[in-house]
Design a protein around this motif. Structure first.
Motif, PDB file in Angstrom:
ATOM      1  N   GLU A 229      37.251  56.639  16.255  1.00  0.00           N
ATOM      2  CA  GLU A 229      38.484  56.112  16.831  1.00  0.00           C
ATOM      3  C   GLU A 229      39.596  56.262  15.801  1.00  0.00           C
ATOM      4  OE1 GLU A 229      37.132  52.691  19.989  1.00  0.00           O
ATOM      5  OE2 GLU A 229      37.374  52.097  17.889  1.00  0.00           O
ATOM      6  N   PHE A 230      40.658  56.910  16.222  1.00  0.00           N
ATOM      7  CA  PHE A 230      41.733  57.250  15.294  1.00  0.00           C
ATOM      8  C   PHE A 230      43.075  56.741  15.798  1.00  0.00           C
ATOM      9  CE2 PHE A 230      38.583  60.653  15.534  1.00  0.00           C
ATOM     10  CZ  PHE A 230      38.156  60.752  14.225  1.00  0.00           C
ATOM     11  N   TYR A 231      43.991  56.620  14.846  1.00  0.00           N
ATOM     12  CA  TYR A 231      45.398  56.417  15.168  1.00  0.00           C
ATOM     13  C   TYR A 231      46.152  57.618  14.612  1.00  0.00           C
ATOM     14  CZ  TYR A 231      47.437  52.189  17.222  1.00  0.00           C
ATOM     15  OH  TYR A 231      47.917  51.245  18.091  1.00  0.00           O
ATOM     16  N   LEU A 232      46.909  58.280  15.466  1.00  0.00           N
ATOM     17  CA  LEU A 232      47.830  59.306  14.995  1.00  0.00           C
ATOM     18  C   LEU A 232      49.209  58.661  14.940  1.00  0.00           C
ATOM     19  CD1 LEU A 232      48.366  62.221  14.140  1.00  0.00           C
ATOM     20  CD2 LEU A 232      48.719  62.798  16.553  1.00  0.00           C
ATOM     21  N   ILE A 233      49.805  58.690  13.772  1.00  0.00           N
ATOM     22  CA  ILE A 233      51.079  58.008  13.531  1.00  0.00           C
ATOM     23  C   ILE A 233      52.138  59.042  13.168  1.00  0.00           C
ATOM     24  CG2 ILE A 233      52.259  56.280  12.111  1.00  0.00           C
ATOM     25  CD1 ILE A 233      49.390  55.200  11.429  1.00  0.00           C
ATOM     26  N   LYS A 234      53.271  58.962  13.849  1.00  0.00           N
ATOM     27  CA  LYS A 234      54.398  59.821  13.482  1.00  0.00           C
ATOM     28  C   LYS A 234      55.584  58.951  13.097  1.00  0.00           C
ATOM     29  CE  LYS A 234      57.544  63.526  14.826  1.00  0.00           C
ATOM     30  NZ  LYS A 234      58.025  64.462  15.872  1.00  0.00           N
ATOM     31  N   GLY A 235      56.157  59.251  11.947  1.00  0.00           N
ATOM     32  CA  GLY A 235      57.341  58.539  11.488  1.00  0.00           C
ATOM     33  C   GLY A 235      58.567  59.421  11.567  1.00  0.00           C
ATOM     34  N   ASP A 236      59.691  58.823  11.910  1.00  0.00           N
ATOM     35  CA  ASP A 236      60.942  59.568  12.032  1.00  0.00           C
ATOM     36  C   ASP A 236      62.064  58.741  11.415  1.00  0.00           C
ATOM     37  OD1 ASP A 236      62.805  61.487  12.832  1.00  0.00           O
ATOM     38  OD2 ASP A 236      63.190  60.461  14.724  1.00  0.00           O
ATOM     39  N   ILE A 237      62.723  59.302  10.419  1.00  0.00           N
ATOM     40  CA  ILE A 237      63.878  58.636   9.811  1.00  0.00           C
ATOM     41  C   ILE A 237      65.112  58.999  10.625  1.00  0.00           C
ATOM     42  CG2 ILE A 237      65.321  58.442   7.746  1.00  0.00           C
ATOM     43  CD1 ILE A 237      62.832  59.123   6.097  1.00  0.00           C
ATOM     44  N   THR A 238      65.776  58.002  11.150  1.00  0.00           N
ATOM     45  CA  THR A 238      66.946  58.235  11.997  1.00  0.00           C
ATOM     46  C   THR A 238      68.233  58.174  11.172  1.00  0.00           C
ATOM     47  OG1 THR A 238      67.138  55.870  12.515  1.00  0.00           O
ATOM     48  CG2 THR A 238      65.768  57.210  13.972  1.00  0.00           C
ATOM     49  N   GLY A 239      69.259  58.850  11.672  1.00  0.00           N
ATOM     50  CA  GLY A 239      70.581  58.781  11.054  1.00  0.00           C
ATOM     51  C   GLY A 239      70.770  59.683   9.856  1.00  0.00           C
ATOM     52  N   ILE A 240      69.935  60.718   9.716  1.00  0.00           N
ATOM     53  CA  ILE A 240      69.999  61.571   8.522  1.00  0.00           C
ATOM     54  C   ILE A 240      71.354  62.268   8.403  1.00  0.00           C
ATOM     55  CG2 ILE A 240      69.061  63.650   7.434  1.00  0.00           C
ATOM     56  CD1 ILE A 240      66.311  62.820   8.423  1.00  0.00           C
ATOM     57  N   GLN A 241      71.811  62.859   9.491  1.00  0.00           N
ATOM     58  CA  GLN A 241      73.089  63.583   9.436  1.00  0.00           C
ATOM     59  C   GLN A 241      74.244  62.634   9.125  1.00  0.00           C
ATOM     60  OE1 GLN A 241      73.637  66.192  12.728  1.00  0.00           O
ATOM     61  NE2 GLN A 241      75.450  67.153  11.900  1.00  0.00           N
ATOM     62  N   LYS A 242      74.196  61.461   9.740  1.00  0.00           N
ATOM     63  CA  LYS A 242      75.227  60.452   9.484  1.00  0.00           C
ATOM     64  C   LYS A 242      75.210  60.036   8.015  1.00  0.00           C
ATOM     65  CE  LYS A 242      76.588  55.775  10.938  1.00  0.00           C
ATOM     66  NZ  LYS A 242      76.210  54.628  11.804  1.00  0.00           N
ATOM     67  N   PHE A 243      74.015  59.894   7.470  1.00  0.00           N
ATOM     68  CA  PHE A 243      73.869  59.486   6.071  1.00  0.00           C
ATOM     69  C   PHE A 243      74.396  60.559   5.122  1.00  0.00           C
ATOM     70  CE2 PHE A 243      71.107  59.893   2.277  1.00  0.00           C
ATOM     71  CZ  PHE A 243      71.473  58.737   1.608  1.00  0.00           C
ATOM     72  N   ILE A 244      74.015  61.810   5.364  1.00  0.00           N
ATOM     73  CA  ILE A 244      74.386  62.888   4.445  1.00  0.00           C
ATOM     74  C   ILE A 244      75.894  63.139   4.453  1.00  0.00           C
ATOM     75  CG2 ILE A 244      74.192  65.381   4.032  1.00  0.00           C
ATOM     76  CD1 ILE A 244      71.263  65.201   4.781  1.00  0.00           C
ATOM     77  N   TYR A 245      76.514  63.082   5.633  1.00  0.00           N
ATOM     78  CA  TYR A 245      77.925  63.459   5.728  1.00  0.00           C
ATOM     79  C   TYR A 245      78.883  62.276   5.831  1.00  0.00           C
ATOM     80  CZ  TYR A 245      76.110  68.145   6.342  1.00  0.00           C
ATOM     81  OH  TYR A 245      75.463  69.337   6.147  1.00  0.00           O
ATOM     82  N   SER A 246      78.382  61.056   5.721  1.00  0.00           N
ATOM     83  CA  SER A 246      79.295  59.913   5.745  1.00  0.00           C
ATOM     84  C   SER A 246      80.173  59.926   4.497  1.00  0.00           C
ATOM     85  CB  SER A 246      78.503  58.603   5.808  1.00  0.00           C
ATOM     86  OG  SER A 246      77.683  58.458   4.669  1.00  0.00           O
ATOM     87  N   ASP A 247      81.391  59.459   4.636  1.00  0.00           N
ATOM     88  CA  ASP A 247      82.368  59.403   3.536  1.00  0.00           C
ATOM     89  C   ASP A 247      82.796  60.785   3.052  1.00  0.00           C
ATOM     90  OD1 ASP A 247      81.915  56.637   3.601  1.00  0.00           O
ATOM     91  OD2 ASP A 247      80.288  56.818   2.153  1.00  0.00           O
ATOM     92  N   ILE A 248      82.535  61.812   3.841  1.00  0.00           N
ATOM     93  CA  ILE A 248      82.897  63.167   3.430  1.00  0.00           C
ATOM     94  C   ILE A 248      83.842  63.762   4.467  1.00  0.00           C
ATOM     95  CG2 ILE A 248      82.038  65.521   3.096  1.00  0.00           C
ATOM     96  CD1 ILE A 248      79.497  64.307   1.931  1.00  0.00           C
ATOM     97  N   ASP A 249      85.003  64.184   4.014  1.00  0.00           N
ATOM     98  CA  ASP A 249      85.968  64.841   4.889  1.00  0.00           C
ATOM     99  C   ASP A 249      85.704  66.341   4.834  1.00  0.00           C
ATOM    100  OD1 ASP A 249      88.093  65.893   6.256  1.00  0.00           O
ATOM    101  OD2 ASP A 249      89.604  64.610   5.310  1.00  0.00           O
TER     102      ASP A 249
END
Length: 381
Positions: free
Chosen positions: A87-107
Motif C-alpha cells: 500500500e503506497f501513497y504517491l505525493i505530488k507537491g507544487d509550489i504556487t506563485g513562482i512567476q509572481k515571486f520571481i518578477y515581483s518588484d521588477i519593472d
C-alpha cells in the motif's frame, strides 16, 4: 568501459568508510550511484535502453523501502516480497506563485536600469530550486524516508513515493501547514505549497501513468482548498515579504561558490545573527551557505577553508551537507573532515550559475555591461 567505471566506483566508495551516521551514508551513496550509473542503461540487453541504471535503482529502492517500512530487524531477515503490505501513497507537491515571486518588484520596462536586478533574478530562480528540494526533504524527514523515495524534484514540483499507514494524512497536513505559514511569514502571499496525493496498491508501478494522472487531478482540486484548515492564521498573520532578502544574498554569492553547505542546527536561534547565511528556513532550524572557497589564498587550501568554516559553527550544528556545485568529484574531503562530531553528508548538484565577470572590477557584470559585450562581439562579426 563498465569495468573501468566499477574500479573507479570501488575506489571512491572506500572514501566514505569514515561516515558512520546511517542517514549521512545513505545520502552520500545516493549521489555516488548517481555519478557512476546515470549514464549506464538499465537492462539494455533485455529491452530498449531508454532508462538509466540510476533511475532504475532509485525507483526500485524507493518501492522496496515502502515494502519494508513497517518491518523490524527480525522480520527483515525473513522478508519475502509476496508477504509484505503493498500500500503506497504517491505525493505530488507544487509550489504556487513562482512567476509572481520571481518578477515581483521588477519593472520589465526598465530592466537595464534596475540596480542589482541580475542578482535578484539569479537569486530568486535558485531559491525556488532550493525551496523545492528543501520541502521534498522535509517530507522525507517527517515520514522517515530516504532520497530514493523522491521520484522527481525541480522547478517547483516534486513527486514522492511513500508507504501508506494510519496517520500519514495527519503528518502531511501538519507539514503543509508549517511550510505555508513559514512561506507566508517569509514571502507574504507570493509563494505557497499545495499537495496532491492518492493511495495505491501495485498499480502504482504497474500502471504508473494512471496513478500520476489521478494525483494530478487531486492536486488541481487542492488548489481550491488552500489554507482551509488554518485560514484564520493567514488572514490575521503578518506577511514578511518586505524583509525577504535571501534572493539578493544568493545572487551575490552564487557565481563565486563551489559548494552549497546545508546546516541543521541544534536549537532554533543558533544562527540568528549569522551574516554568512544566504537562505534561512529558521522555523525548521535549517540554513544554507555559499562560502567562497575558490578565492585565491596561499595560506589556506580549499579543504582548510571548509574546515575553518565548519569549525566556527560546530557547537551549534546538528548535521551538515556539503554539496559540490557543478562538480561530480564531490568526495575529496570525507576522510579529512571525519573528525567533526556531527554527521556530514556529501553530494553534488548541477545548476546554471555562470555569470560573466568584469575583468576590471572583478564583480559580476550588470545587464548594461553584458549588452555592451554582446554589442562589441556583434560589431566584430
Amino acid at each position: 568501459k563498465h569495468q573501468a567505471l566499477l574500479q573507479d566506483f570501488i575506489k571512491e566508495i572506500k572514501k566514505i568508510r569514515t561516515i558512520k551516521d546511517l542517514n549521512a551514508l545513505a545520502y552520500t551513496i545516493y549521489y555516488l550511484l548517481k555519478k557512476y550509473t546515470s549514464k549506464i542503461s538499465s537492462a539494455g540487453f533485455k529491452s530498449t535502453p531508454d532508462i538509466s541504471l540510476f533511475d532504475h535503482l532509485r525507483a526500485t529502492a524507493g518501492i522496496v523501502n515502502c515494502f519494508t517500512y513497517h518491518l523490524d530487524e527480525q522480520s527483515l531477515k525473513q522478508y519475502t516480497p509476496h508477504r509484505v503490505k503493498k500500500e503506497f501513497y504517491l505525493i505530488k507537491g507544487d509550489i504556487t506563485g513562482i512567476q509572481k515571486f520571481i518578477y515581483s518588484d521588477i519593472d520589465l520596462q526598465v530592466t537595464g536600469d534596475s540596480k542589482g536586478l541580475s542578482k535578484r533574478l539569479r537569486g530568486r530562480s535558485f531559491y525556488i530550486n532550493l525551496l523545492t528540494d528543501f520541502i521534498a526533504g522535509q517530507f522525507l524527514e517527517r515520514l522517515n524516508l530516504y532520497e530514493v523515495n523522491i521520484l522527481y524534484s525541480g522547478g517547483g514540483h516534486f513527486f514522492i513515493t511513500a508507504p501508506y499507514f494510519e496517520g500519514i494524512d495527519d503528518i502531511i497536513s501538519s507539514l503543509i501547514k508549517d511550510i505555508n505559514l513559514f512561506l507566508f511569514k517569509k514571502t507574504g502571499s507570493r509563494l505557497g505549497l499545495i499537495i496532491g496525493k492518492e493511495k495505491f496498491g501495485e498499480e502504482l508501478y504497474t500502471q504508473a501513468n494512471k496513478a500520476i494522472a489521478k494525483v494530478n487531478h487531486n492536486l488541481n482540486k487542492a488548489k481550491y482548498k488552500k489554507h482551509e484548515n488554518y485560514l484564520e492564521e493567514i488572514i490575521f498573520g503578518q506577511p514578511g515579504e518586505q524583509d525577504f532578502n535571501d534572493d539578493i544574498k544568493i545572487g551575490k554569492n552564487l557565481p563565486y561558490a563551489d559548494y552549497l553547505i546545508e546546516i541543521t542546527t541544534k536549537n532554533s536561534n543558533d544562527f540568528a545573527n549569522d551574516s554568512e547565511i544566504v537562505a534561512s528556513f529558521e522555523d525548521f532550524n535549517t540554513y544554507y551557505f555559499l562560502p567562497n572557497t575558490s578565492e585565491s589564498n596561499e595560506k589556506e587550501t580549499e579543504e582548510q577553508k571548509i574546515r575553518n568554516f565548519l569549525k566556527q559553527k560546530e557547537n551549534k550544528v546538528k548535521n551538515c551537507r556539503v554539496i559540490a556545485i557543478n562538480n561530480s568529484d564531490f568526495l575529496m574531503y570525507p576522510e579529512k573532515l571525519s573528525d567533526f562530531k556531527f554527521p556530514i553528508s556529501y553530494g553534488f548538484r548541477f545548476i546554471g550559475c555562470h555569470a560573466e565577470i568584469n575583468s576590471q572590477t572583478k564583480s559580476v557584470c550588470s545587464f548594461e555591461e553584458l549588452a555592451k559585450i554582446n554589442y562589441k562581439e556583434s560589431k566584430e562579426l
